[in-house]
Design an enzyme around this catalytic site. Structure first.
Site, short mmCIF file in Angstrom:
data_model
loop_
_atom_site.label_atom_id
_atom_site.label_comp_id
_atom_site.label_asym_id
_atom_site.label_seq_id
_atom_site.Cartn_x
_atom_site.Cartn_y
_atom_site.Cartn_z
N HIS A 83 36.01 38.87 49.84
CA HIS A 83 35.87 39.24 51.26
C HIS A 83 35.73 37.99 52.12
O HIS A 83 34.61 37.52 52.33
CB HIS A 83 34.65 40.15 51.44
CG HIS A 83 34.86 41.52 50.88
ND1 HIS A 83 35.46 42.52 51.60
CD2 HIS A 83 34.60 42.02 49.66
CE1 HIS A 83 35.55 43.60 50.85
NE2 HIS A 83 35.03 43.34 49.67
N GLU A 143 35.83 37.79 55.21
CA GLU A 143 35.05 38.12 56.42
C GLU A 143 33.55 38.09 56.16
O GLU A 143 32.76 38.19 57.08
CB GLU A 143 35.50 39.48 56.98
CG GLU A 143 35.01 40.72 56.24
CD GLU A 143 35.76 41.06 54.97
OE1 GLU A 143 36.54 40.21 54.47
OE2 GLU A 143 35.58 42.18 54.45
N CYS A 156 40.61 42.60 49.40
CA CYS A 156 39.93 43.48 48.44
C CYS A 156 40.90 44.54 47.92
O CYS A 156 41.91 44.19 47.31
CB CYS A 156 38.66 44.06 49.04
SG CYS A 156 37.57 44.81 47.82
#
Lengths: 205, 256
Positions: free
Chosen positions: A186, A188, A80
């Site tokens: 992202h 994650e 990001c």
């Protein structure tokens, strides 16, 4: 072992969580000596570019990060705003970026978006490969990732773009210059696709 | 093709997963962590968890339970319920929540929205608006899990929340909640015409066709509870989520 750089921004817990899920060994580190010993780095970041750039500078970690990225050339993944920081600068602010990838971070151009597309771009987008890379190797079909951003990296050299995504128009969603890599999305928070990508970062570099 | 976020909403009451009809008649449907694990496997776009008893019991967010839920959520996770202070927001973000959802406290203290968006960025601050039509056909905003009428008009309230720094609105129709009658499209239109930030429609969905209607009426994303946890006609508990192929054919491909 993957070392997640803690310079006071971002939700580092969810990155470590996802790495744990793919059986990765990860630590969160804010002190220079730990980062000096790192063999792989993740540079997170959320919020405003200048805030992140300033906090990173004030953390005193810039010299060691430069050494790791440019001299030792260990694999490094920006996520990001961590990805935006890899560029020389950003339209969002006046702080310099790390400059490890040539080019700058730019804002979505509202003129090029239809009026139903809002800024920030928030949601899932599919990515298309531009340059083959270990990061996206053996990825599941129709890979999609979760994005929340108003800015994206624009490398000067289009061969530094690993993948493109589309939001009104095509933009760089994953970049790399040698050992320095970055993703605007992202991983994650992108379930199996993100797991695969982080697993690739562990296994293929 | 345009990807629309389709978001399961999970209601928590006394640590258990429940589902209501018109904000009443809560039925126990299982364990929230188990539900998140199943939604994980189904690769849902995002999850919203609302602790509907927190505000009513004057209790802050249960950070321990939320941390446990977040550690199983490998997709964006929003949490709402009992949030009144900035330090709670900080703790929630640290616990792995992407978006904090604020309802009653946004009405009582709009400065919280201002402070929260300055602190975590407006993309992480969602204001949830529960609305209900009165006998005269006028929409009013309700707070405290639908128990208190504020007397405010939802569209005006939505605009004031956008000004305060909200990055997204979760718009719930109390009349439609849990009914499978479809979204309140009039409410969605009114609110989405009053703001520029994304509006997430919730309350009443029974099918992908309802999602399409909500988006046609101005929603940027859609959410549902009963549709994803119950199997009709007998409201038997069965967690489901449409496949990507189904979403593409019936939803994403309707929009460009």
């Amino acid at each position: 072992m993957i070392t997640i750089v803690d310079y006071g921004v971002g939700n580092l817990g969810s990155i470590r969580n996802m790495l744990k899920k793919v059986n990765g060994d990860a630590e969160i580190a804010s002190d220079e000596s730990k980062i000096m010993d790192a063999t792989k780095l993740i540079l997170p970041g959320v919020g405003a570019f200048d805030t992140c750039a300033r906090k990173l500078r004030e953390s005193g970690l810039l010299p060691v990060l430069n050494k790791k990225a440019l001299e030792e050339k260990i694999p490094l993944l920006g996520i990001c705003v961590g990805c935006q920081l890899l560029m020389e600068k950003s339209e969002e602010g006046s702080e310099p970026g790390l400059g490890w990838v040539r080019g700058e971070t730019v804002r979505f151009d509202p003129q090029r978006l239809n009026d139903k597309l809002k800024i920030p771009h928030m949601g899932w987008s599919e990515v298309e490969i531009n340059q083959s890379s270990g990061l996206f190797a053996d990825m599941f079909a129709e890979p999609r990732f979760y994005f929340v951003h108003s800015y994206y990296p624009q490398p000067a050299d289009s061969s530094d773009v690993l993948v493109y995504a589309n939001y009104g128009y095509r933009f760089a969603a994953g970049i790399a210059r040698g050992n320095v890599m970055g993703v605007q999305f992202h991983p994650e928070k992108s379930h199996k696709f993100g797991m695969k990508l982080l697993n690739n970062f562990m296994e293929n570099f | 093709m345009k990807r629309i976020r389709v978001i399961p909403a999970l209601l928590i009451q006394k640590k258990g997963l429940v589902k209501s009809v018109r904000f009443k008649d809560h039925k126990y449907v299982g364990d929230p962590i188990n539900a998140v694990k199943i939604f994980n496997e189904k690769e849902v776009d995002e999850i919203v968890v609302l602790d509907i008893s927190a505000t009513v019991e004057k209790r802050p967010p249960d950070i321990r339970q939320i941390r446990e839920i977040a550690s199983e959520a490998f997709m964006p996770l929003g949490y709402g319920g009992g949030i009144t202070r900035l330090d709670e927001i900080r703790d929630l973000i640290a616990a792995g929540i992407e978006k904090v959802i604020i309802n009653t406290a946004a009405f009582l203290n709009p400065d919280l929205i201002r402070e929260a968006s300055a602190y975590v960025g407006s993309q992480s601050v969602v204001v949830s608006i529960d609305a209900k039509k009165n006998l005269f056909g006028k929409y009013k905003v309700y707070v405290a899990n639908g128990t208190k009428n504020t007397g405010l008009d939802p569209a005006e309230y939505a605009a004031s929340m956008e000004n305060a720094g909200a990055g997204e609105l979760l718009v719930n129709s109390i009349d439609k909640d849990g009914t499978f009658e479809g979204y309140d499209t009039e409410l969605i239109t009114r609110i989405s015409e009053a703001v520029r930030i994304p509006v997430v429609a919730i309350g009443g969905a029974s099918s992908i066709d309802d999602f399409v209607l909500a988006v046609r009426h101005g929603a940027s994303a859609v959410s549902a509870g009963s549709m994803f946890v119950f199997q009709r006609p007998h409201r038997a508990v069965l967690i489901s989520y449409p496949s990507q192929a189904e979403l593409k054919n019936k939803l994403f491909n309707q929009f460009s």
